[in-house]
Design a protein around this motif. Sequence first.
Motif, mmCIF file in Angstrom:
data_model
loop_
_atom_site.group_PDB
_atom_site.id
_atom_site.type_symbol
_atom_site.label_atom_id
_atom_site.label_comp_id
_atom_site.label_asym_id
_atom_site.label_seq_id
_atom_site.Cartn_x
_atom_site.Cartn_y
_atom_site.Cartn_z
ATOM 1 N N ALA A 1 -12.550 -1.114 -3.024
ATOM 2 C CA ALA A 1 -11.951 -1.220 -1.688
ATOM 3 C C ALA A 1 -12.745 -0.448 -0.641
ATOM 4 O O ALA A 1 -12.440 -0.532 0.550
ATOM 5 N N GLY A 2 -13.738 0.314 -1.093
ATOM 6 C CA GLY A 2 -14.565 1.051 -0.143
ATOM 7 C C GLY A 2 -13.885 2.268 0.448
ATOM 8 O O GLY A 2 -14.088 2.589 1.627
ATOM 9 N N PHE A 3 -13.077 2.969 -0.370
ATOM 10 C CA PHE A 3 -12.452 4.198 0.116
ATOM 11 C C PHE A 3 -13.529 5.214 0.483
ATOM 12 O O PHE A 3 -14.602 5.252 -0.125
ATOM 13 N N GLN A 4 -13.219 6.054 1.450
ATOM 14 C CA GLN A 4 -14.151 7.094 1.864
ATOM 15 C C GLN A 4 -14.232 8.188 0.805
ATOM 16 O O GLN A 4 -13.249 8.499 0.138
ATOM 17 N N SER A 5 -15.401 8.775 0.675
ATOM 18 C CA SER A 5 -15.570 9.905 -0.235
ATOM 19 C C SER A 5 -15.021 11.153 0.432
ATOM 20 O O SER A 5 -15.119 11.318 1.647
ATOM 21 N N ASN B 1 -4.279 7.671 1.752
ATOM 22 C CA ASN B 1 -5.292 8.016 2.757
ATOM 23 C C ASN B 1 -6.596 7.255 2.582
ATOM 24 O O ASN B 1 -7.532 7.450 3.357
ATOM 25 N N MET B 2 -6.656 6.418 1.526
ATOM 26 C CA MET B 2 -7.840 5.607 1.241
ATOM 27 C C MET B 2 -9.088 6.478 1.120
ATOM 28 O O MET B 2 -10.114 6.239 1.745
ATOM 29 N N HIS C 1 0.835 -1.201 0.000
ATOM 30 C CA HIS C 1 0.000 0.000 0.000
ATOM 31 C C HIS C 1 0.874 1.256 0.000
ATOM 32 O O HIS C 1 0.639 2.188 -0.783
ATOM 33 N N ARG C 2 1.893 1.265 0.845
ATOM 34 C CA ARG C 2 2.773 2.429 0.952
ATOM 35 C C ARG C 2 3.605 2.622 -0.316
ATOM 36 O O ARG C 2 3.692 3.733 -0.855
ATOM 37 N N SER C 3 4.196 1.539 -0.797
ATOM 38 C CA SER C 3 5.078 1.655 -1.961
ATOM 39 C C SER C 3 4.305 2.067 -3.214
ATOM 40 O O SER C 3 4.813 2.831 -4.038
ATOM 41 N N THR C 4 3.076 1.575 -3.343
ATOM 42 C CA THR C 4 2.265 1.951 -4.502
ATOM 43 C C THR C 4 1.957 3.440 -4.486
ATOM 44 O O THR C 4 2.075 4.127 -5.508
ATOM 45 N N SER C 5 1.579 3.953 -3.341
ATOM 46 C CA SER C 5 1.219 5.373 -3.254
ATOM 47 C C SER C 5 2.434 6.283 -3.458
ATOM 48 O O SER C 5 2.319 7.349 -4.074
ATOM 49 N N THR C 6 3.603 5.866 -2.976
ATOM 50 C CA THR C 6 4.789 6.723 -3.101
ATOM 51 C C THR C 6 5.330 6.767 -4.534
ATOM 52 O O THR C 6 6.041 7.713 -4.895
ATOM 53 N N LYS C 7 4.999 5.781 -5.340
ATOM 54 C CA LYS C 7 5.459 5.787 -6.736
ATOM 55 C C LYS C 7 4.893 6.981 -7.500
ATOM 56 O O LYS C 7 5.530 7.498 -8.421
ATOM 57 N N PHE C 8 3.712 7.415 -7.120
ATOM 58 C CA PHE C 8 3.093 8.552 -7.802
ATOM 59 C C PHE C 8 3.927 9.818 -7.595
ATOM 60 O O PHE C 8 4.137 10.592 -8.530
ATOM 61 N N ASP C 9 4.391 10.019 -6.378
ATOM 62 C CA ASP C 9 5.203 11.209 -6.099
ATOM 63 C C ASP C 9 6.548 11.132 -6.816
ATOM 64 O O ASP C 9 7.058 12.140 -7.317
ATOM 65 N N GLY D 1 -1.746 9.619 -5.692
ATOM 66 C CA GLY D 1 -0.986 8.886 -4.683
ATOM 67 C C GLY D 1 -1.536 9.101 -3.284
ATOM 68 O O GLY D 1 -1.642 8.161 -2.484
ATOM 69 N N THR D 2 -1.907 10.341 -2.986
ATOM 70 C CA THR D 2 -2.486 10.655 -1.680
ATOM 71 C C THR D 2 -3.836 9.976 -1.502
ATOM 72 O O THR D 2 -4.192 9.546 -0.397
ATOM 73 N N SER D 3 -4.586 9.872 -2.592
ATOM 74 C CA SER D 3 -5.879 9.191 -2.546
ATOM 75 C C SER D 3 -5.716 7.749 -2.086
ATOM 76 O O SER D 3 -6.491 7.254 -1.260
#
Length: 230
Positions: free
Chosen positions: A225-229, A156-157, A23-31, A151-153
């Motif tokens: 995954a049911g991320f919050q709006s 932070n789910m 989860h962390r590595s996937t999101s950081t790739k965007f940055d 990536g932040t999305s």
Amino acid sequence: MGFAVCVFSSLLIFPMWASDELHRSTSTKFDKLACCIEDCMKAYFSAVSENESAPRINVGDCKSVLHSKSSDESLANFARWEPWHGKFGLNYPWKKYIQIGERIRELASIILSMQECVKSPLQSSTPLKHVIKEPCTSVALSLGLTMRELGTSIMNMKRCQAKAITVPKLQSIKLELIILSTSSNLKGTANAESLDVANFLFLLMKIVDKMEVLAKEVDELGEVAGFQSK
């Protein structure tokens, strides 16, 4: 005894979950790729005299993303077998992370091509670059911001609202690039210079296209995954 303490600590006190790492590595790739896009733009439009060398581009982050497939797949396989913990429930859609990883690597390969374009000895003249500098710099800033938002999305789910906001914005950016590439200001120049600018703009449009696909993938992840709006 020491082995038992180590296992106990790893499982119960300071657990190291493959799911957390994926989860962390996937999101950081965007940055990482956002920084690469911005660096490419700065290097391409830097005023360089005959006695100066072109600004050096750090391709390490881009290559690390490009070569992350085996690591992502291993983490996803481990994550599927982990018990319910933290924010990840049973049947969490880890396959979507693999799909997003593929799209990110495709984007990284395009950015690497752009980096090669920037380092090419067949560079267009400074006056010709000046014509496209302002709009391209603005595009790069928008793309960097969009990548970081995606990536932040994930981190932070929270839903990224790709269909309502991100995709229309990317489509607008591509239209700007199409108009720029057909501008009369770019006509009547030397063949080598025209080819350099055309190739640069083409790669920039390819980046926009790939980001649009990526935004839709992130939006789908948020849905399943049911991320919050927001």
